[in-house]
Design a protein around this motif. Sequence first.
Motif, PDB file in Angstrom:
ATOM      1  N   LEU A  18      35.682  33.279   4.570  1.00  0.00           N
ATOM      2  CA  LEU A  18      34.786  32.415   3.820  1.00  0.00           C
ATOM      3  C   LEU A  18      33.315  32.750   4.043  1.00  0.00           C
ATOM      4  CD1 LEU A  18      36.401  28.899   4.154  1.00  0.00           C
ATOM      5  CD2 LEU A  18      36.232  30.296   2.110  1.00  0.00           C
ATOM      6  N   LYS A  19      33.034  33.687   4.953  1.00  0.00           N
ATOM      7  CA  LYS A  19      31.639  33.974   5.258  1.00  0.00           C
ATOM      8  C   LYS A  19      30.992  34.720   4.088  1.00  0.00           C
ATOM      9  CE  LYS A  19      32.532  35.977   9.194  1.00  0.00           C
ATOM     10  NZ  LYS A  19      32.353  36.670  10.483  1.00  0.00           N
ATOM     11  N   PRO A  20      29.926  34.169   3.529  1.00  0.00           N
ATOM     12  CA  PRO A  20      29.281  34.830   2.396  1.00  0.00           C
ATOM     13  C   PRO A  20      28.387  35.963   2.862  1.00  0.00           C
ATOM     14  CG  PRO A  20      28.113  32.843   2.947  1.00  0.00           C
ATOM     15  CD  PRO A  20      29.295  32.892   3.852  1.00  0.00           C
ATOM     16  N   LYS A 120      29.196  26.480  16.853  1.00  0.00           N
ATOM     17  CA  LYS A 120      29.172  27.476  17.923  1.00  0.00           C
ATOM     18  C   LYS A 120      29.916  28.754  17.568  1.00  0.00           C
ATOM     19  CE  LYS A 120      28.596  24.283  21.798  1.00  0.00           C
ATOM     20  NZ  LYS A 120      29.196  23.730  23.041  1.00  0.00           N
ATOM     21  N   ALA A 121      30.926  28.650  16.716  1.00  0.00           N
ATOM     22  CA  ALA A 121      31.735  29.827  16.398  1.00  0.00           C
ATOM     23  C   ALA A 121      31.004  30.825  15.508  1.00  0.00           C
ATOM     24  CB  ALA A 121      33.040  29.391  15.726  1.00  0.00           C
ATOM     25  N   ARG A 122      29.896  30.413  14.922  1.00  0.00           N
ATOM     26  CA  ARG A 122      29.190  31.266  13.977  1.00  0.00           C
ATOM     27  C   ARG A 122      28.079  32.063  14.665  1.00  0.00           C
ATOM     28  NH1 ARG A 122      32.366  31.818   9.538  1.00  0.00           N
ATOM     29  NH2 ARG A 122      32.768  29.844   8.491  1.00  0.00           N
ATOM     30  N   SER A 123      27.586  33.064  13.954  1.00  0.00           N
ATOM     31  CA  SER A 123      26.575  33.967  14.515  1.00  0.00           C
ATOM     32  C   SER A 123      25.189  33.329  14.476  1.00  0.00           C
ATOM     33  CB  SER A 123      26.553  35.272  13.718  1.00  0.00           C
ATOM     34  OG  SER A 123      26.100  35.025  12.390  1.00  0.00           O
ATOM     35  N   PHE A 124      24.265  33.922  15.231  1.00  0.00           N
ATOM     36  CA  PHE A 124      22.877  33.468  15.228  1.00  0.00           C
ATOM     37  C   PHE A 124      22.298  33.560  13.823  1.00  0.00           C
ATOM     38  CE2 PHE A 124      18.362  34.344  15.297  1.00  0.00           C
ATOM     39  CZ  PHE A 124      17.864  33.422  16.205  1.00  0.00           C
ATOM     40  N   PRO A 306      32.781  23.693  12.109  1.00  0.00           N
ATOM     41  CA  PRO A 306      32.701  22.769  13.242  1.00  0.00           C
ATOM     42  C   PRO A 306      34.079  22.504  13.839  1.00  0.00           C
ATOM     43  CG  PRO A 306      32.584  21.554  11.203  1.00  0.00           C
ATOM     44  CD  PRO A 306      32.614  23.008  10.827  1.00  0.00           C
ATOM     45  N   LYS A 307      34.098  22.371  15.151  1.00  0.00           N
ATOM     46  CA  LYS A 307      35.351  22.068  15.840  1.00  0.00           C
ATOM     47  C   LYS A 307      35.368  20.597  16.235  1.00  0.00           C
ATOM     48  CE  LYS A 307      36.709  26.363  15.804  1.00  0.00           C
ATOM     49  NZ  LYS A 307      35.585  26.933  15.064  1.00  0.00           N
ATOM     50  N   GLY A 308      36.559  20.041  16.345  1.00  0.00           N
ATOM     51  CA  GLY A 308      36.691  18.660  16.789  1.00  0.00           C
ATOM     52  C   GLY A 308      36.953  17.710  15.642  1.00  0.00           C
TER      53      GLY A 308
END
Length: 484
Positions: A18-20, A120-124, A306-308
């Motif tokens: 899904l990352k554009p 948090k799982a995504r890049s800077f 997002p997690k949780g």
Amino acid sequence: MWSATPSGWTMIKSNTDLKPDLKAWRFIVLAAYFVLLCWIGFYAFPNEDDYAYANLFRAHNLWDIQSEMYFNWSGRYLSNCTIAAMAGFNDSPRVYHMLPGVMMTVFLGLLFGLVRELNKARSFRLNAFITLTIFAGFLAGLKSLNESLYFLAGSFTYFWGMIFSLAVFRLLLRLHGQRRLSAPAYLALCACIILGAGTNEITALFMATVTALPALLALLKKDRLLPALLPLALLSAACLFASYLAPGNFVRAQTAISDKNMAMTISQIFTIFGIAVSEMCEFTGRWLFLTPLLPMLWVLSHLLDPKGDWRLWPGFRLTGNLALGIVLWLGFTFAGIFITCYALSGALPSRTLAVIQFYFVSGAFFVFLTAFGSIRSLLEKRLSGKKLSRFRAVFLVFLVMFLLQKNVSLPAWNLISGNYGLFRQGYLQRTEAALSHQDRDLLLDRLPAYPYPVFYRELRTDPDNWANRAYAQFWKLRSVRIRD
């Protein structure tokens, strides 16, 4: 990939990404808006309240100012004294020029920290893009950017309330995610609650709500977080009482009633309630459909991971949690509008509306996160191989709505047309005239331009007007007025 289930969020398999593709031009457009708003700060100058506060600062020390304001004006125990202290730099325009850029940089940095905590799982790079998107979409949609950012008394009362709220968001998010905070982080959270509640009444109410609700839920669920949450709830409640029950609030209200020769009757309260309902309908309709909020959320649905579980009550169905979240979201928005209308007898200043809009957008994000699993599942099932092209289309809608906002088009036009330069030149010439007419009467022409979003209220033709008197006192003039 995550999907909502009755027991929480569970991982589902995904064969697609899904990352554009984040093109550089998208970063440039969003970052350019931040640079533009910082650049406009170099045309910000003191006026009206700034001179009144500066005169107060010259005559008294900060403690005396704090005491005088708290007991005779308002319970904003932080903003009262800081505005007076900063207004002491009225004769140093460079301080005013830097303040909007400093505030936006702090806001942007805290927003990035919040996004990174959430994503948090995504890049800077991806988190930086999300941060710029939220920043640009929010500021572009503000009803009055000038009063909330380029007016010292407005920004130190309301924009700093948003800044402290972002810090509280992030630290509470970390507390819930890690189940604990280090001692310095916990003290920082307490400090942000105390300072934020002292900026304005709506932020004080928010601090109490956002800490009391998790503490109550932890108590009902017998969550082990309760020992950490309960002191925060009690602290924010104490700050709320310190703000709302300040003697100055009652003195100010009584003065307003006396000036208007009126008393607050039941009929008038119902009238104000009706005004608040009307403002609420106009406010929510405009923010949902005439600003980039909805396309911004749809853009983020492609970017966030997002997690949780974001539901307030995991035991309830998703629809029940969504309904609860929407009630709390719109209920808090209405409470902020009604409190302001009640305090000001039906008026809703634009700078006050800015902080209400901040919490409105924050609530919209919370509801969005509550339903995020279902939104992501929809993307997985419905869009199939069109994910990347769909992201481009949605971002284009967001960009078009963003560029059509007056907070984008008018600043760009005034910069290109040279109106900012005309305003700056006229203001500096006026200051030179004031310095050369000390102990004399001064007659001034109107400024050649008043470019939005630079905030400036012109002096009046009446030398006895309070703003004219404050200006004259600061520059040591006998009197000042504007030519008819």
